[in-house]
Design a protein around this motif. Structure first.
Motif, PDB file in Angstrom:
ATOM      1  N   PRO A 197      42.758 -30.338  -3.566  1.00 46.88           N
ATOM      2  CA  PRO A 197      41.418 -30.761  -3.983  1.00 46.88           C
ATOM      3  C   PRO A 197      40.930 -31.886  -3.071  1.00 46.88           C
ATOM      4  CG  PRO A 197      42.985 -30.857  -5.820  1.00 46.88           C
ATOM      5  CD  PRO A 197      43.756 -30.562  -4.590  1.00 46.88           C
ATOM      6  N   PRO A 198      39.648 -31.955  -2.810  1.00 47.95           N
ATOM      7  CA  PRO A 198      39.160 -33.039  -1.947  1.00 47.95           C
ATOM      8  C   PRO A 198      39.332 -34.394  -2.630  1.00 47.95           C
ATOM      9  CG  PRO A 198      37.333 -31.815  -2.898  1.00 47.95           C
ATOM     10  CD  PRO A 198      38.592 -31.094  -3.295  1.00 47.95           C
ATOM     11  N   ALA A 199      39.693 -35.379  -1.834  1.00 45.03           N
ATOM     12  CA  ALA A 199      39.799 -36.739  -2.362  1.00 45.03           C
ATOM     13  C   ALA A 199      38.393 -37.268  -2.600  1.00 45.03           C
ATOM     14  CB  ALA A 199      40.553 -37.620  -1.378  1.00 45.03           C
ATOM     15  N   ARG A 200      38.272 -38.167  -3.558  1.00 45.15           N
ATOM     16  CA  ARG A 200      36.963 -38.747  -3.827  1.00 45.15           C
ATOM     17  C   ARG A 200      36.967 -40.223  -3.447  1.00 45.15           C
ATOM     18  NH1 ARG A 200      37.584 -41.257  -8.843  1.00 45.15           N
ATOM     19  NH2 ARG A 200      39.486 -40.550  -9.827  1.00 45.15           N
ATOM     20  N   LEU A 201      35.844 -40.645  -2.947  1.00 43.56           N
ATOM     21  CA  LEU A 201      35.632 -42.058  -2.676  1.00 43.56           C
ATOM     22  C   LEU A 201      35.180 -42.649  -4.007  1.00 43.56           C
ATOM     23  CD1 LEU A 201      35.501 -44.498  -0.910  1.00 43.56           C
ATOM     24  CD2 LEU A 201      33.298 -43.718  -0.040  1.00 43.56           C
ATOM     25  N   ALA A 202      36.138 -43.236  -4.716  1.00 44.71           N
ATOM     26  CA  ALA A 202      35.910 -43.669  -6.081  1.00 44.71           C
ATOM     27  C   ALA A 202      35.092 -44.951  -6.177  1.00 44.71           C
ATOM     28  CB  ALA A 202      37.253 -43.856  -6.792  1.00 44.71           C
ATOM     29  N   LEU A 203      35.254 -45.830  -5.197  1.00 44.32           N
ATOM     30  CA  LEU A 203      34.581 -47.123  -5.235  1.00 44.32           C
ATOM     31  C   LEU A 203      34.635 -47.710  -3.839  1.00 44.32           C
ATOM     32  CD1 LEU A 203      33.376 -49.497  -6.949  1.00 44.32           C
ATOM     33  CD2 LEU A 203      35.741 -50.243  -7.326  1.00 44.32           C
ATOM     34  N   CYS A 204      33.501 -48.201  -3.351  1.00 44.17           N
ATOM     35  CA  CYS A 204      33.447 -48.826  -2.028  1.00 44.17           C
ATOM     36  C   CYS A 204      32.286 -49.817  -2.035  1.00 44.17           C
ATOM     37  CB  CYS A 204      33.256 -47.776  -0.947  1.00 44.17           C
ATOM     38  SG  CYS A 204      33.206 -48.469   0.723  1.00 44.17           S
ATOM     39  N   GLU A 205      32.627 -51.115  -2.137  1.00 46.39           N
ATOM     40  CA  GLU A 205      31.581 -52.128  -2.232  1.00 46.39           C
ATOM     41  C   GLU A 205      32.003 -53.435  -1.586  1.00 46.39           C
ATOM     42  OE1 GLU A 205      30.180 -52.795  -6.195  1.00 46.39           O
ATOM     43  OE2 GLU A 205      29.863 -50.662  -6.569  1.00 46.39           O
ATOM     44  N   ILE A 206      30.995 -54.185  -1.172  1.00 42.27           N
ATOM     45  CA  ILE A 206      31.160 -55.574  -0.743  1.00 42.27           C
ATOM     46  C   ILE A 206      30.292 -56.377  -1.690  1.00 42.27           C
ATOM     47  CG2 ILE A 206      30.798 -57.247   1.108  1.00 42.27           C
ATOM     48  CD1 ILE A 206      31.144 -54.843   3.062  1.00 42.27           C
ATOM     49  N   ARG A 207      30.888 -57.385  -2.359  1.00 39.33           N
ATOM     50  CA  ARG A 207      30.174 -58.116  -3.399  1.00 39.33           C
ATOM     51  C   ARG A 207      30.335 -59.618  -3.262  1.00 39.33           C
ATOM     52  NH1 ARG A 207      33.279 -55.200  -8.300  1.00 39.33           N
ATOM     53  NH2 ARG A 207      32.221 -53.230  -8.062  1.00 39.33           N
ATOM     54  N   SER A 208      29.378 -60.318  -3.815  1.00 35.70           N
ATOM     55  CA  SER A 208      29.465 -61.778  -3.880  1.00 35.70           C
ATOM     56  C   SER A 208      29.998 -62.246  -5.231  1.00 35.70           C
ATOM     57  CB  SER A 208      28.094 -62.403  -3.605  1.00 35.70           C
ATOM     58  OG  SER A 208      27.163 -61.946  -4.568  1.00 35.70           O
ATOM     59  N   THR A 209      30.295 -61.310  -6.120  1.00 38.93           N
ATOM     60  CA  THR A 209      30.822 -61.640  -7.447  1.00 38.93           C
ATOM     61  C   THR A 209      32.327 -61.373  -7.489  1.00 38.93           C
ATOM     62  OG1 THR A 209      30.275 -59.417  -8.208  1.00 38.93           O
ATOM     63  CG2 THR A 209      28.632 -61.149  -8.598  1.00 38.93           C
ATOM     64  N   PRO A 210      33.044 -61.993  -8.426  1.00 37.77           N
ATOM     65  CA  PRO A 210      34.498 -61.802  -8.510  1.00 37.77           C
ATOM     66  C   PRO A 210      34.890 -60.334  -8.629  1.00 37.77           C
ATOM     67  CG  PRO A 210      33.857 -63.663  -9.856  1.00 37.77           C
ATOM     68  CD  PRO A 210      32.574 -63.003  -9.401  1.00 37.77           C
ATOM     69  N   LEU A 211      36.038 -60.008  -8.031  1.00 35.18           N
ATOM     70  CA  LEU A 211      36.552 -58.639  -8.033  1.00 35.18           C
ATOM     71  C   LEU A 211      37.500 -58.433  -9.207  1.00 35.18           C
ATOM     72  CD1 LEU A 211      37.326 -58.243  -4.223  1.00 35.18           C
ATOM     73  CD2 LEU A 211      35.168 -57.853  -5.442  1.00 35.18           C
ATOM     74  N   SER A 212      37.610 -57.177  -9.644  1.00 32.66           N
ATOM     75  CA  SER A 212      38.464 -56.823 -10.774  1.00 32.66           C
ATOM     76  C   SER A 212      39.505 -55.788 -10.355  1.00 32.66           C
ATOM     77  CB  SER A 212      37.613 -56.255 -11.913  1.00 32.66           C
ATOM     78  OG  SER A 212      38.422 -55.609 -12.865  1.00 32.66           O
ATOM     79  N   VAL A 213      40.758 -56.149 -10.507  1.00 36.25           N
ATOM     80  CA  VAL A 213      41.849 -55.203 -10.245  1.00 36.25           C
ATOM     81  C   VAL A 213      41.738 -54.033 -11.229  1.00 36.25           C
ATOM     82  CG1 VAL A 213      44.360 -54.910 -10.280  1.00 36.25           C
ATOM     83  CG2 VAL A 213      43.351 -56.981  -9.287  1.00 36.25           C
ATOM     84  N   ASP A 214      41.429 -54.319 -12.478  1.00 36.11           N
ATOM     85  CA  ASP A 214      41.302 -53.262 -13.490  1.00 36.11           C
ATOM     86  C   ASP A 214      40.204 -52.263 -13.129  1.00 36.11           C
ATOM     87  OD1 ASP A 214      43.373 -54.253 -15.049  1.00 36.11           O
ATOM     88  OD2 ASP A 214      42.037 -55.428 -16.333  1.00 36.11           O
ATOM     89  N   GLU A 215      39.108 -52.750 -12.548  1.00 36.71           N
ATOM     90  CA  GLU A 215      38.027 -51.841 -12.147  1.00 36.71           C
ATOM     91  C   GLU A 215      38.517 -50.862 -11.095  1.00 36.71           C
ATOM     92  OE1 GLU A 215      33.487 -51.943 -10.345  1.00 36.71           O
ATOM     93  OE2 GLU A 215      34.868 -53.571  -9.832  1.00 36.71           O
ATOM     94  N   VAL A 216      39.261 -51.350 -10.111  1.00 39.68           N
ATOM     95  CA  VAL A 216      39.772 -50.474  -9.049  1.00 39.68           C
ATOM     96  C   VAL A 216      40.781 -49.491  -9.624  1.00 39.68           C
ATOM     97  CG1 VAL A 216      41.029 -50.397  -6.861  1.00 39.68           C
ATOM     98  CG2 VAL A 216      39.277 -52.147  -7.242  1.00 39.68           C
ATOM     99  N   LEU A 217      41.674 -49.975 -10.467  1.00 43.34           N
ATOM    100  CA  LEU A 217      42.663 -49.096 -11.084  1.00 43.34           C
ATOM    101  C   LEU A 217      41.982 -48.002 -11.905  1.00 43.34           C
ATOM    102  CD1 LEU A 217      45.694 -48.637 -11.343  1.00 43.34           C
ATOM    103  CD2 LEU A 217      45.677 -50.165 -13.309  1.00 43.34           C
ATOM    104  N   SER A 218      40.959 -48.350 -12.648  1.00 48.25           N
ATOM    105  CA  SER A 218      40.208 -47.350 -13.425  1.00 48.25           C
ATOM    106  C   SER A 218      39.484 -46.372 -12.519  1.00 48.25           C
ATOM    107  CB  SER A 218      39.191 -48.029 -14.344  1.00 48.25           C
ATOM    108  OG  SER A 218      39.847 -48.756 -15.346  1.00 48.25           O
ATOM    109  N   ALA A 219      38.947 -46.864 -11.409  1.00 51.08           N
ATOM    110  CA  ALA A 219      38.188 -46.003 -10.493  1.00 51.08           C
ATOM    111  C   ALA A 219      39.057 -44.920  -9.868  1.00 51.08           C
ATOM    112  CB  ALA A 219      37.534 -46.847  -9.398  1.00 51.08           C
ATOM    113  N   ILE A 220      40.321 -45.223  -9.611  1.00 48.46           N
ATOM    114  CA  ILE A 220      41.196 -44.235  -8.955  1.00 48.46           C
ATOM    115  C   ILE A 220      42.007 -43.410  -9.948  1.00 48.46           C
ATOM    116  CG2 ILE A 220      41.327 -45.526  -6.799  1.00 48.46           C
ATOM    117  CD1 ILE A 220      44.222 -46.378  -7.696  1.00 48.46           C
TER     118      ILE A 220
END
Length: 153
Positions: free
Chosen positions: A13-36
């Protein structure tokens, strides 16, 4: 080395680009884990890069990341290359911009793959390529009052 498709003739199956951002706000490990998240994946690899209190033997008080206007596009291209080069199902990368303090999360990448080997290989390639090719520059403020730009062309 990229991992090949698990069985000959079987289309992955094709891989998906689940999340790709540059932000000025704090990052969340949980957000990345949920995205993948993917029920077909037994391996999920995350890398979390934090601002440390030293660099090359010098005390660091904080830093500032500056992203070129094309940085997000370049980061997406890196993610897409990794997604097609390895047997992975999801790829994510987020990077901070702006002022960061010691301990702040500067970057989080994640990959999900059916097996751990591909996840580890893809994760290492993703963070190493992102850090070496995406135009995001670090301005470090040292404890002695000096400063330094890192990664400028």
């Amino acid at each position: 080395m990229p991992h090949e498709v698990a069985s000959e003739g079987a289309a992955r199956p094709p891989a998906r680009l689940a999340l790709c951002e540059i932000r000025s706000t704090p990052l969340s490990v949980d957000e990345v884990l949920s995205a993948i998240a993917d029920p077909a994946c037994g391996g999920q690899v995350l890398f979390v890069g934090r601002v440390r209190d030293h660099d090359h033997g010098r005390g660091v008080d904080g830093l500032h990341y500056e992203a070129h206007p094309a940085a997000r596009e370049r980061m997406a291209a890196v993610c897409e290359r990794v997604a097609t080069a390895y047997d992975v199902r999801a790829v994510a990368a987020v990077h901070r911009a702006g002022d960061l303090a010691i301990g702040d999360i500067a970057v989080v990448i994640g990959v999900a793959a059916p097996h751990r080997g591909a996840a580890f290989d893809a994760g290492r390639d993703l963070i190493d390529t992102l850090k070496s090719t995406v135009p995001i520059w670090k301005h470090q403020a040292f404890s002695d009052g000096s400063d330094e730009w890192v990664g400028l062309p």
